[in-house]
Design a protein around this motif. Structure first.
Motif, short mmCIF file in Angstrom:
data_model
loop_
_atom_site.label_atom_id
_atom_site.label_comp_id
_atom_site.label_asym_id
_atom_site.label_seq_id
_atom_site.Cartn_x
_atom_site.Cartn_y
_atom_site.Cartn_z
N ARG A 192 0.83 -1.21 0.00
CA ARG A 192 0.00 0.00 0.00
C ARG A 192 0.86 1.25 0.00
O ARG A 192 0.55 2.25 -0.68
CB ARG A 192 -0.94 -0.03 1.19
CG ARG A 192 -2.08 -1.03 1.03
CD ARG A 192 -2.88 -1.22 2.30
NE ARG A 192 -3.60 -0.01 2.70
CZ ARG A 192 -4.42 0.04 3.74
NH1 ARG A 192 -4.61 -1.06 4.48
NH2 ARG A 192 -5.05 1.17 4.05
N PHE A 193 1.98 1.23 0.73
CA PHE A 193 2.89 2.37 0.71
C PHE A 193 3.54 2.53 -0.67
O PHE A 193 3.69 3.65 -1.17
CB PHE A 193 3.96 2.22 1.79
CG PHE A 193 3.51 2.56 3.17
CD1 PHE A 193 2.97 3.81 3.46
CD2 PHE A 193 3.60 1.64 4.20
CE1 PHE A 193 2.54 4.15 4.74
CE2 PHE A 193 3.17 1.95 5.49
CZ PHE A 193 2.64 3.21 5.76
N LEU A 194 3.91 1.41 -1.28
CA LEU A 194 4.53 1.49 -2.61
C LEU A 194 3.53 1.98 -3.66
O LEU A 194 3.87 2.78 -4.54
CB LEU A 194 5.10 0.13 -3.01
CG LEU A 194 6.34 -0.32 -2.24
CD1 LEU A 194 6.71 -1.75 -2.60
CD2 LEU A 194 7.52 0.62 -2.52
N HIS A 235 9.82 15.15 -4.67
CA HIS A 235 10.27 16.26 -3.83
C HIS A 235 9.12 17.00 -3.16
O HIS A 235 9.34 17.72 -2.18
CB HIS A 235 11.13 17.22 -4.65
CG HIS A 235 12.45 16.65 -5.04
ND1 HIS A 235 13.47 16.44 -4.15
CD2 HIS A 235 12.91 16.21 -6.25
CE1 HIS A 235 14.52 15.92 -4.77
NE2 HIS A 235 14.20 15.75 -6.04
N GLY A 236 7.91 16.83 -3.66
CA GLY A 236 6.77 17.49 -3.06
C GLY A 236 5.98 16.61 -2.12
O GLY A 236 4.94 17.02 -1.61
N THR A 237 6.48 15.40 -1.90
CA THR A 237 5.77 14.44 -1.05
C THR A 237 6.37 14.41 0.35
O THR A 237 7.58 14.50 0.53
CB THR A 237 5.85 13.03 -1.67
OG1 THR A 237 5.23 13.04 -2.96
CG2 THR A 237 5.15 12.00 -0.80
N THR A 238 5.51 14.26 1.35
CA THR A 238 5.95 14.08 2.73
C THR A 238 5.51 12.71 3.21
O THR A 238 4.62 12.08 2.62
CB THR A 238 5.36 15.15 3.65
OG1 THR A 238 3.93 14.99 3.67
CG2 THR A 238 5.71 16.56 3.18
N VAL A 239 6.13 12.26 4.28
CA VAL A 239 5.75 10.97 4.85
C VAL A 239 4.28 11.00 5.28
O VAL A 239 3.53 10.04 5.08
CB VAL A 239 6.65 10.61 6.05
CG1 VAL A 239 6.10 9.41 6.81
CG2 VAL A 239 8.07 10.34 5.59
N ALA A 240 3.85 12.13 5.85
CA ALA A 240 2.46 12.24 6.31
C ALA A 240 1.49 12.13 5.14
O ALA A 240 0.47 11.41 5.22
CB ALA A 240 2.26 13.57 7.03
N ARG A 241 1.78 12.81 4.02
CA ARG A 241 0.88 12.76 2.86
C ARG A 241 0.88 11.38 2.22
O ARG A 241 -0.16 10.89 1.78
CB ARG A 241 1.27 13.83 1.85
CG ARG A 241 0.97 15.25 2.31
CD ARG A 241 1.17 16.23 1.17
NE ARG A 241 0.22 16.01 0.09
CZ ARG A 241 0.23 16.66 -1.06
NH1 ARG A 241 1.16 17.59 -1.28
NH2 ARG A 241 -0.66 16.42 -1.99
N SER A 249 1.49 8.55 3.73
CA SER A 249 0.77 7.65 4.63
C SER A 249 -0.74 7.85 4.51
O SER A 249 -1.51 6.88 4.50
CB SER A 249 1.22 7.89 6.07
OG SER A 249 2.61 7.65 6.21
N GLU A 250 -1.16 9.10 4.42
CA GLU A 250 -2.58 9.40 4.26
C GLU A 250 -3.11 8.81 2.96
O GLU A 250 -4.20 8.23 2.93
CB GLU A 250 -2.80 10.91 4.28
CG GLU A 250 -4.26 11.32 4.16
CD GLU A 250 -4.44 12.83 4.14
OE1 GLU A 250 -5.60 13.28 4.08
OE2 GLU A 250 -3.44 13.56 4.20
N THR A 251 -2.34 8.94 1.89
CA THR A 251 -2.75 8.39 0.59
C THR A 251 -2.85 6.87 0.66
O THR A 251 -3.74 6.27 0.05
CB THR A 251 -1.74 8.80 -0.50
OG1 THR A 251 -1.71 10.22 -0.60
CG2 THR A 251 -2.12 8.20 -1.85
N ALA A 252 -1.95 6.25 1.43
CA ALA A 252 -1.96 4.79 1.58
C ALA A 252 -3.06 4.33 2.54
O ALA A 252 -3.35 3.12 2.61
CB ALA A 252 -0.60 4.31 2.08
N GLY A 253 -3.64 5.27 3.28
CA GLY A 253 -4.65 4.90 4.26
C GLY A 253 -4.05 4.25 5.49
O GLY A 253 -4.70 3.44 6.16
#
Length: 220
Positions: free
Chosen positions: A27-29, A43-49, A51-55
């Motif tokens: 799911r993270f991949l 470069h515009g991605t954060t761990v929080a975003r 993770s949210e996208t992965a649910g």
């Protein structure tokens, strides 16, 4: 009871702990492919975003990866592995056939796989470049593997008398650079041609390297 806590190993919801761990990683991949391959890019991605996208939670992210760079590295390797498998399948399907048929089959299979998802193209040709010394080493190592792939087929063609005998190290590296550049430009819309035409051009380029003007098989 004293002692360190252990990670659960039993089944939960019909799945083992290892199966749940594998699912989370996937799911993270998948989320990484969406975010790195579309907007906002690596470069515009954060761990929080991500993770949210992965649910999933950021805590779960750090149970699977140390950083976003690890996600990008894993995606890059996966994309290259898939493309290599496709190219090898093309060669396997043309075992014993003339070199022109073999390289055509290999590159049709490779191009079909790598261009099937524009996000994979962006990750492997754009997002991976210049991120860090570690990922540059990985990128160049995989490129060297593709160079070795071409050299192996070229050397086999030489042994069959279908290609001019020579050292193909530099020529193979130049060809791989051409493949990456042309497919990137085609995907970006800078080359007005169908994929079949692009593959045909690449195959013609490789055959010209293997069988240069003036070379005759009888001279082998």
């Amino acid at each position: 009871m004293a002692g360190r806590l252990r990670a659960p190993t039993g089944r939960y919801g019909g799945r083992t702990a290892e199966e749940r761990k594998t699912e989370r990683r996937e799911r993270f991949l998948d989320a990484g492919l969406r975010m790195f391959g579309e907007a906002p890019g690596y470069h515009g991605t954060t761990v929080a975003r991500l993770s949210e996208t992965a649910g999933l939670s950021t805590r779960q992210f750090y149970e699977e990866f140390h950083s976003l760079e690890d996600v990008l590295a894993a995606l890059h390797l996966r994309i290259n592995d898939r493309a290599e498998e496709a190219a090898l399948s093309g060669l396997a399907a043309t075992e014993g056939r003339p070199v022109a048929e073999r390289v055509t089959a290999a590159f049709r299979a490779y191009a079909a796989d790598v261009t099937a998802d524009p996000r994979r193209m962006r990750v492997t040709f754009v997002e991976i470049v210049g991120v860090s010394p570690r990922l540059e080493r990985q990128r160049l190592t995989r490129r060297a593997r593709w160079v070795a792939f071409i050299r192996a087929e070229a050397d086999a063609a030489v042994q069959r008398g279908e290609a001019a005998p020579r050292d193909y190290r530099v020529a193979a590296a130049a060809f791989i650079g051409s493949v990456n550049g042309l497919l990137h430009d085609w995907n970006a819309g800078w080359v007005e041609a169908g994929l079949d035409e692009v593959v045909e051009e690449l195959v013609g380029l490789l055959l010209g390297i293997l069988r240069p003007a003036g070379w005759c098989p009888d001279e082998h």
